[in-house]
Design an enzyme around this catalytic site. Structure first.
Site, PDB file in Angstrom:
ATOM      1  N   ARG A  76       0.850  -1.204   0.000  1.00  0.00           N
ATOM      2  CA  ARG A  76       0.000   0.000   0.000  1.00  0.00           C
ATOM      3  C   ARG A  76       0.888   1.258   0.000  1.00  0.00           C
ATOM      4  O   ARG A  76       1.449   1.657   1.028  1.00  0.00           O
ATOM      5  CB  ARG A  76      -0.904   0.005   1.238  1.00  0.00           C
ATOM      6  CG  ARG A  76      -1.715   1.266   1.383  1.00  0.00           C
ATOM      7  CD  ARG A  76      -2.815   1.393   0.365  1.00  0.00           C
ATOM      8  NE  ARG A  76      -3.841   0.372   0.551  1.00  0.00           N
ATOM      9  CZ  ARG A  76      -4.785   0.128  -0.353  1.00  0.00           C
ATOM     10  NH1 ARG A  76      -4.818   0.801  -1.484  1.00  0.00           N
ATOM     11  NH2 ARG A  76      -5.702  -0.799  -0.130  1.00  0.00           N
ATOM     12  N   HIS A 168       0.378   3.358 -10.499  1.00  0.00           N
ATOM     13  CA  HIS A 168      -0.592   3.873  -9.520  1.00  0.00           C
ATOM     14  C   HIS A 168       0.146   4.639  -8.387  1.00  0.00           C
ATOM     15  O   HIS A 168       0.111   4.227  -7.227  1.00  0.00           O
ATOM     16  CB  HIS A 168      -1.338   2.656  -8.961  1.00  0.00           C
ATOM     17  CG  HIS A 168      -2.554   2.921  -8.153  1.00  0.00           C
ATOM     18  ND1 HIS A 168      -2.543   3.644  -6.972  1.00  0.00           N
ATOM     19  CD2 HIS A 168      -3.840   2.526  -8.316  1.00  0.00           C
ATOM     20  CE1 HIS A 168      -3.766   3.664  -6.473  1.00  0.00           C
ATOM     21  NE2 HIS A 168      -4.577   3.019  -7.260  1.00  0.00           N
ATOM     22  N   ASP A 213     -12.046  10.327  -6.649  1.00  0.00           N
ATOM     23  CA  ASP A 213     -11.658   9.092  -7.367  1.00  0.00           C
ATOM     24  C   ASP A 213     -12.102   9.274  -8.815  1.00  0.00           C
ATOM     25  O   ASP A 213     -13.234   9.001  -9.178  1.00  0.00           O
ATOM     26  CB  ASP A 213     -12.348   7.877  -6.740  1.00  0.00           C
ATOM     27  CG  ASP A 213     -11.697   6.572  -7.166  1.00  0.00           C
ATOM     28  OD1 ASP A 213     -11.970   5.536  -6.513  1.00  0.00           O
ATOM     29  OD2 ASP A 213     -10.917   6.593  -8.140  1.00  0.00           O
ATOM     30  N   GLU A 272      -2.096   8.907 -11.016  1.00  0.00           N
ATOM     31  CA  GLU A 272      -1.732   7.647 -11.655  1.00  0.00           C
ATOM     32  C   GLU A 272      -1.743   7.803 -13.177  1.00  0.00           C
ATOM     33  O   GLU A 272      -2.632   8.486 -13.724  1.00  0.00           O
ATOM     34  CB  GLU A 272      -2.735   6.576 -11.233  1.00  0.00           C
ATOM     35  CG  GLU A 272      -2.977   6.513  -9.730  1.00  0.00           C
ATOM     36  CD  GLU A 272      -4.301   5.851  -9.371  1.00  0.00           C
ATOM     37  OE1 GLU A 272      -4.905   6.240  -8.343  1.00  0.00           O
ATOM     38  OE2 GLU A 272      -4.739   4.950 -10.107  1.00  0.00           O
TER      39      GLU A 272
HETATM   40  O1  TA6 Z   1      -6.942   4.209  -8.577  1.00  0.00           O
HETATM   41  C1  TA6 Z   1      -7.970   4.480  -7.662  1.00  0.00           C
HETATM   42  C2  TA6 Z   1      -8.556   3.157  -7.180  1.00  0.00           C
HETATM   43  O2  TA6 Z   1      -9.110   2.430  -8.247  1.00  0.00           O
HETATM   44  C3  TA6 Z   1      -9.562   3.444  -6.078  1.00  0.00           C
HETATM   45  O3  TA6 Z   1     -10.889   3.233  -6.519  1.00  0.00           O
HETATM   46  C4  TA6 Z   1      -9.143   2.500  -4.957  1.00  0.00           C
HETATM   47  O4  TA6 Z   1      -9.747   1.235  -5.123  1.00  0.00           O
HETATM   48  C5  TA6 Z   1      -7.632   2.472  -5.205  1.00  0.00           C
HETATM   49  O5  TA6 Z   1      -7.518   2.343  -6.610  1.00  0.00           O
HETATM   50  C6  TA6 Z   1      -6.855   1.454  -4.425  1.00  0.00           C
HETATM   51  O6  TA6 Z   1      -7.115   0.187  -4.899  1.00  0.00           O
HETATM   52  P1  TA6 Z   1      -6.434  -1.058  -4.101  1.00  0.00           P
HETATM   53  O7  TA6 Z   1      -6.847  -2.270  -4.863  1.00  0.00           O
HETATM   54  O8  TA6 Z   1      -4.955  -0.829  -4.134  1.00  0.00           O
HETATM   55  O9  TA6 Z   1      -6.975  -0.973  -2.709  1.00  0.00           O
END
Ligand code: TA6
Length: 301
Positions: A76, A168, A213, A272
């Site tokens: 994360r 990301h 988002d 991202e």
């Molecule tokens: O890129 C944004 C997103 O798609 C959010 O909707 C949230 O789900 C984030 O990615 C994090 O996703 P993850 O699967 O890493 O918890």
């Protein structure tokens, strides 16, 4: 290509740029990179850059203090490599499988100026069996900037390869409510917080005061994050990318993520770069797709 061994890499690294192999968090192997301008940390798990810091600045990347470091879990923070799909997929994990695979370290290239380039390759894996044959390489270059390149080649002779990709990136900011994100004015986006309703960005700068988002579509431009409290401007340049996603989970979503601190939304924003949703890639047999992102920062004058 010669597979870099520990000795080779360490011997080569006696130049200005240095690389060390250490036990990272969760006892996952980690590569520490030191250059004359900066330092970085990269896990072969997910080919995941978790840290990048220039000598005279706060870290550029955010890493959750609650992140898991386990073979079957995404890290994360830092720069998750999202491939071959973005978002949820029925019966499968969110954001593809590349970020939870251990990538092979293929090449370490120290440059005379002290830059360090490392190339990873996604190994064959069961999850890829349903796709046309492909190779995926990820090249990370560390110097005063951080450059990333995801190169996907369709090795099939007769099948198109349709996929999404996204770097990301979680950026470290002084206070998410005090930054301004520019470069997306006039761009249409899917607002995930409003059931993916299509909207158009109207402000010169995006500011955060609730969950954000958004999948900005058909946009190839540079995005900047102005952080007056850290006294810096972060620049996200890209090529081979038609989508930019901006995300801050805010309060409720933060509380729902067990690998993310309840208040950590205050210290981060994701900008991202990739090709997602309507911008997904259809790669003909034998063709190659290259997604490049360059992250840089400069002090505010
Ligand atoms: O890129 C944004 C997103 O798609 C959010 O909707 C949230 O789900 C984030 O990615 C994090 O996703 P993850 O699967 O890493 O918890």
């Amino acid at each position: 290509m010669m597979k870099a061994s520990k000795a080779d890499v360490n011997d080569d690294a006696k130049a200005l740029g240095r690389v060390a192999f250490v036990d990272g968090r969760g006892d996952l192997p980690m590569i520490e990179v030191t250059t004359p301008w900066s330092s970085a940390e990269i896990y072969p798990h997910g080919a995941h850059v978790t840290h990048f810091k220039k000598k005279d600045e706060p870290p550029l990347l955010f890493l959750s203090q609650c992140s898991r470091f386990a073979d079957d879990q995404p890290i994360r923070g830092g720069i998750p490599v999202i491939f071959p799909w973005f978002g949820p997929r029925e019966g499968l994990g969110q954001h593809g499988f590349a970020r939870i695979k251990t990538w092979d370290l293929k090449e370490f290239i120290p440059a005379a100026d002290g830059s360090v380039t490392i190339r990873f390759s996604l190994p064959a894996c069961p999850e890829a069996s349903g796709y046309p044959a492909f190779t995926a390489d990820y090249i990370v270059t560390v110097n005063r900037d951080l450059a990333l390149k995801l190169v996907v080649t369709n090795q099939s002779k007769d099948r198109e390869f349709v996929f999404e990709n996204c770097l990301h990136t979680y950026f470290s900011v002084s206070d998410a409510t005090a930054i301004a994100i520019s470069g997306l004015n006039g761009v249409s986006y899917l607002d995930k917080v409003a059931s993916f309703l299509e909207k158009t960005e109207t402000g010169d700068a995006i500011r955060i005061s609730s969950e954000v988002d958004r999948i900005y579509q058909n946009t190839t431009g540079t995005v900047e994050i102005l952080d007056s409290r850290f006294g810096r401007r972060i620049r996200v340049e890209k090529s081979g990318s038609a989508s930019t996603v901006v995300w801050n989970p805010w309060i409720t979503k933060s509380q729902q993520m067990s690998d993310f601190g309840n208040d950590e939304y205050e210290q981060m924003v994701c900008v991202e770069s990739g090709n997602v949703a309507a911008n997904s890639i259809t790669l003909p047999p034998g063709a190659t797709s290259t997604l490049e992102v360059r992250l840089s920062s400069e002090p505010l004058k």
